[in-house]
Design a protein around this motif. Structure first.
Motif, PDB file in Angstrom:
ATOM      1  N   GLY A 121       0.657   4.511  -2.279  1.00 38.08           N
ATOM      2  CA  GLY A 121       0.514   5.850  -1.722  1.00 38.08           C
ATOM      3  C   GLY A 121       1.530   6.806  -2.293  1.00 38.08           C
TER       4      GLY A 121
ATOM      5  N   ILE B 239      12.445   3.311   6.929  1.00 39.81           N
ATOM      6  CA  ILE B 239      11.264   3.365   7.808  1.00 39.81           C
ATOM      7  C   ILE B 239      10.690   1.974   8.008  1.00 39.81           C
TER       8      ILE B 239
ATOM      9  N   GLY C 172       0.818  -1.208   0.000  1.00 41.98           N
ATOM     10  CA  GLY C 172       0.000   0.000   0.000  1.00 41.98           C
ATOM     11  C   GLY C 172       0.841   1.242   0.000  1.00 41.98           C
ATOM     12  N   SER C 173       1.919   1.219   0.755  1.00 43.53           N
ATOM     13  CA  SER C 173       2.740   2.424   0.836  1.00 43.53           C
ATOM     14  C   SER C 173       3.333   2.772  -0.529  1.00 43.53           C
TER      15      SER C 173
ATOM     16  N   GLY D 212      -3.610   1.192   1.035  1.00 43.58           N
ATOM     17  CA  GLY D 212      -3.300  -0.178   0.644  1.00 43.58           C
ATOM     18  C   GLY D 212      -4.140  -1.186   1.405  1.00 43.58           C
TER      19      GLY D 212
ATOM     20  N   MET E  75       3.495  10.235   3.421  1.00 47.44           N
ATOM     21  CA  MET E  75       3.016   9.543   2.234  1.00 47.44           C
ATOM     22  C   MET E  75       3.024   8.034   2.451  1.00 47.44           C
ATOM     23  N   PHE E  76       4.076   7.593   3.049  1.00 47.01           N
ATOM     24  CA  PHE E  76       4.247   6.168   3.333  1.00 47.01           C
ATOM     25  C   PHE E  76       3.114   5.653   4.222  1.00 47.01           C
TER      26      PHE E  76
ATOM     27  N   GLY F 178      -0.321   6.145   2.504  1.00 48.16           N
ATOM     28  CA  GLY F 178      -0.473   5.146   1.452  1.00 48.16           C
ATOM     29  C   GLY F 178      -0.793   3.786   2.019  1.00 48.16           C
ATOM     30  N   SER F 179      -0.166   3.467   3.114  1.00 45.32           N
ATOM     31  CA  SER F 179      -0.395   2.137   3.665  1.00 45.32           C
ATOM     32  C   SER F 179      -1.852   1.969   4.096  1.00 45.32           C
TER      33      SER F 179
ATOM     34  N   LEU G  35       5.011   0.405  11.886  1.00 40.02           N
ATOM     35  CA  LEU G  35       5.418   1.776  11.612  1.00 40.02           C
ATOM     36  C   LEU G  35       6.414   2.282  12.659  1.00 40.02           C
TER      37      LEU G  35
ATOM     38  N   ASP H  48      12.424  11.684   7.204  1.00 36.73           N
ATOM     39  CA  ASP H  48      11.824  12.613   6.226  1.00 36.73           C
ATOM     40  C   ASP H  48      10.306  12.627   6.452  1.00 36.73           C
TER      41      ASP H  48
ATOM     42  N   LEU I 133       7.878  12.228   3.333  1.00 37.30           N
ATOM     43  CA  LEU I 133       7.885  10.865   2.825  1.00 37.30           C
ATOM     44  C   LEU I 133       7.203   9.918   3.790  1.00 37.30           C
ATOM     45  N   CYS I 134       7.483  10.085   5.037  1.00 38.17           N
ATOM     46  CA  CYS I 134       6.881   9.212   6.040  1.00 38.17           C
ATOM     47  C   CYS I 134       5.360   9.350   6.011  1.00 38.17           C
TER      48      CYS I 134
END
Lengths: 194, 194, 194, 194
Positions: free
Chosen positions: C163, C187, C159-160, D163, D155-156, D159-160, D188, D149, D152-153
């Motif tokens: 994303g 991460i 998923g990430s 997902g 978004m990560f 996004g998850s 996470l 970051d 980015l984190c």
DNA sequence: CATGAATGAGTATTCATTCAT
DNA sequence: TATGAATGAATACTCATTCAT
């Protein structure tokens, strides 16, 4: 095999239906049916119902002028030319299965059809008027006609043709082109005063 | 307090909108808005949009004749009567904010409005024609006019009035009623021949 | 002379158009134009528009996997493999002219495309997931990863990636594949807790 | 008597149908049927199908945020807040009858829905992202999270969530919100490395 | 009487698909 | 094989009319 071109087929079908029912009451499908084709085919040749109407109008006017000019070629005298115009007008209407009145009237009220069409109409109207105007001016120059207001006279004469069509259709009168034309010209030339 | 009757209010609003946009493009709601009333109220006084149009047409024609007859009362001579008719016609159109042309044209193409309305139109048309016809016949009897075909002459004269209106609207011409009327009558009476 | 096979030509054209405009907004004719062939020809190779989409999807996924597997061959360590997957994903998207996001989203909402296509999608989805799952399981077995819920972790990781793509396209961000991939893996591996 | 407002009724019906069938495959009439009203009524409240979709999207996002913010109020620790976000996300999706995934995906591919809607989407997307970003930054400031970051984190993490939803719907998995949320947060926070 | 919210019949137009050439 | 002219099913939207208040 030598079929009539599709576009022409549509134009003719459109003329019949539009003149009989008016623009708004005519369904695109009806035009297609009358043309013996599928509804979608119309959109291969025209981009909208309004476009069909617009092109049909131009086609109709062109046809009118073509017949008229042909007739005018033979005549040299202004009086004969006017006579020819009247005759031509009446014959044309009759040939057109007497539906043309509709065309004029419906179209004139369709401002919603876009400025472009309005322009086409006005310009074809002016063209017709000019054709007549020139003849009248010629008559004046030749000393056959009095020095009347040419523009007004043109409108007057042109309008009277429309009035006759209108009456023909509204009252469902059948007329003899030659006889009527001569009477019309007689009035125009000599007036009604004793 | 002395409010105008609702029905009259609607008729007037309808006239303005119908003449500006034509029958099909006019929305019932627009008429209601212009009349300053609710949409539903219109259906308290008329049974359909077509009915509003129909009644408005009659009201309009009646008004036309009322003004015309009033003017004709003063005149005794056929020539003056015809002159009055032309003037009245032009003034009427001008007063009507120059929208009447639409009315005629749109209405004539609405066969979909039912036979009843067609009848109304034809009869009002005949009525107008007859009014003119009578004057011409009178002129002939009085020996002022030649023995021309009265029906045709009427159509001719009547049509020329329409032609002038048409030109006025289509070409957006402003005219002087008296001057034009006199020129028209001059042509009608004396013809254009030298 | 060595022309590209027609079918391949269509598939590529379809990819470009479908990804730019979505399924419903793409016209078959557009695909034909872009492929430089006639509209009818598409139906020689595919039985419907949906079929073109379906086959294009498979072709796209296969391509993705082919590139991925090639990359994975070199790596032996789970961590490196995951890193490779992230990099590959980002590079793939970039190479695809950054339009792939559309593909995923549009396709997922097309239940109307028939159960068969749904199946294809689900199975390719599972295949991608399994590929990742295996790596994670391998990592756990090797003692590199903790004993986390593998399925969930896969979904989380997968998923990430989505994303990140989504953000890239929606926000129009340009990113450096290597840098981003490393941060993502950092991460994922170490978490964000201090 | 205290009926639900019509507009709300339509919005809810629209949500159900749009999310089940996607934008293009949804017929306006279907929405009307589901809302138990006439087709025309929809156009009393919305100016087009796209407008219904647009407003429904805003309503949906607002609802999401309302529920989320309410939940976040109670928490003070960044970790708990993230946990809350995950839980809320999952519960929200479940309550929404598990159809929300469609919404996101279909909408993202509708560039044809006009720039205005695109803007709405992007801004709501950014808003969601920012909400998360702030929490992560707070965590870093408090020394709970590493100096990763943040963008980015975010978004990560974001996004998850997507997902997981995607997987839930595509694979038709039923999940326990609390259990899943905790596992997600565990990964996470702590990463997957041993 | 007056209203306007609700309705659904009616229609122009699009576009996937076919098939004669 | 390749083509594109022809087709008609499908659908958003408008607006005259109704009727509960």
């Amino acid at each position: 095999m030598a079929e009539k071109p599709k576009k022409q087929l549509i134009l003719e079908a459109a003329f019949e239906v539009f003149t009989k029912k008016g623009f708004h009451s005519t369904k695109v499908e009806e035009i297609a049916e009358r043309a013996g084709i599928g509804k979608g085919t119309i959109y291969e040749y025209f981009k909208s119902k309004a476009d069909v109407f617009h092109e049909m109008y131009i086609w109709y006017v062109d046809k009118y002028f073509a017949e008229l000019e042909e007739g005018l070629l033979i005549e040299t005298e202004p009086v004969d030319k006017l006579l020819k115009i009247v005759k031509n007008h009446i014959v044309f209407l009759t040939n057109m299965k007497s539906l043309a009145g509709k065309l004029l009237s419906e179209s004139s009220s369709n401002m919603d059809m876009g400025a472009e069409f309005k322009k086409t109409m006005v310009s074809s109207y002016k063209e017709k008027m000019d054709r007549i105007k020139v003849i009248i001016e010629e008559g004046i120059k030749k000393g056959v006609f009095r020095e009347i207001d040419v523009t007004l006279c043109t409108m007057f004469f042109f309008g009277s043709l429309g009035g006759i069509s209108h009456a023909m259709f509204l009252l469902d009168i059948d007329i003899n082109p030659d006889a009527v034309a001569e009477k019309v010209i007689d009035i125009l030339l000599n007036g009604i005063k004793k």
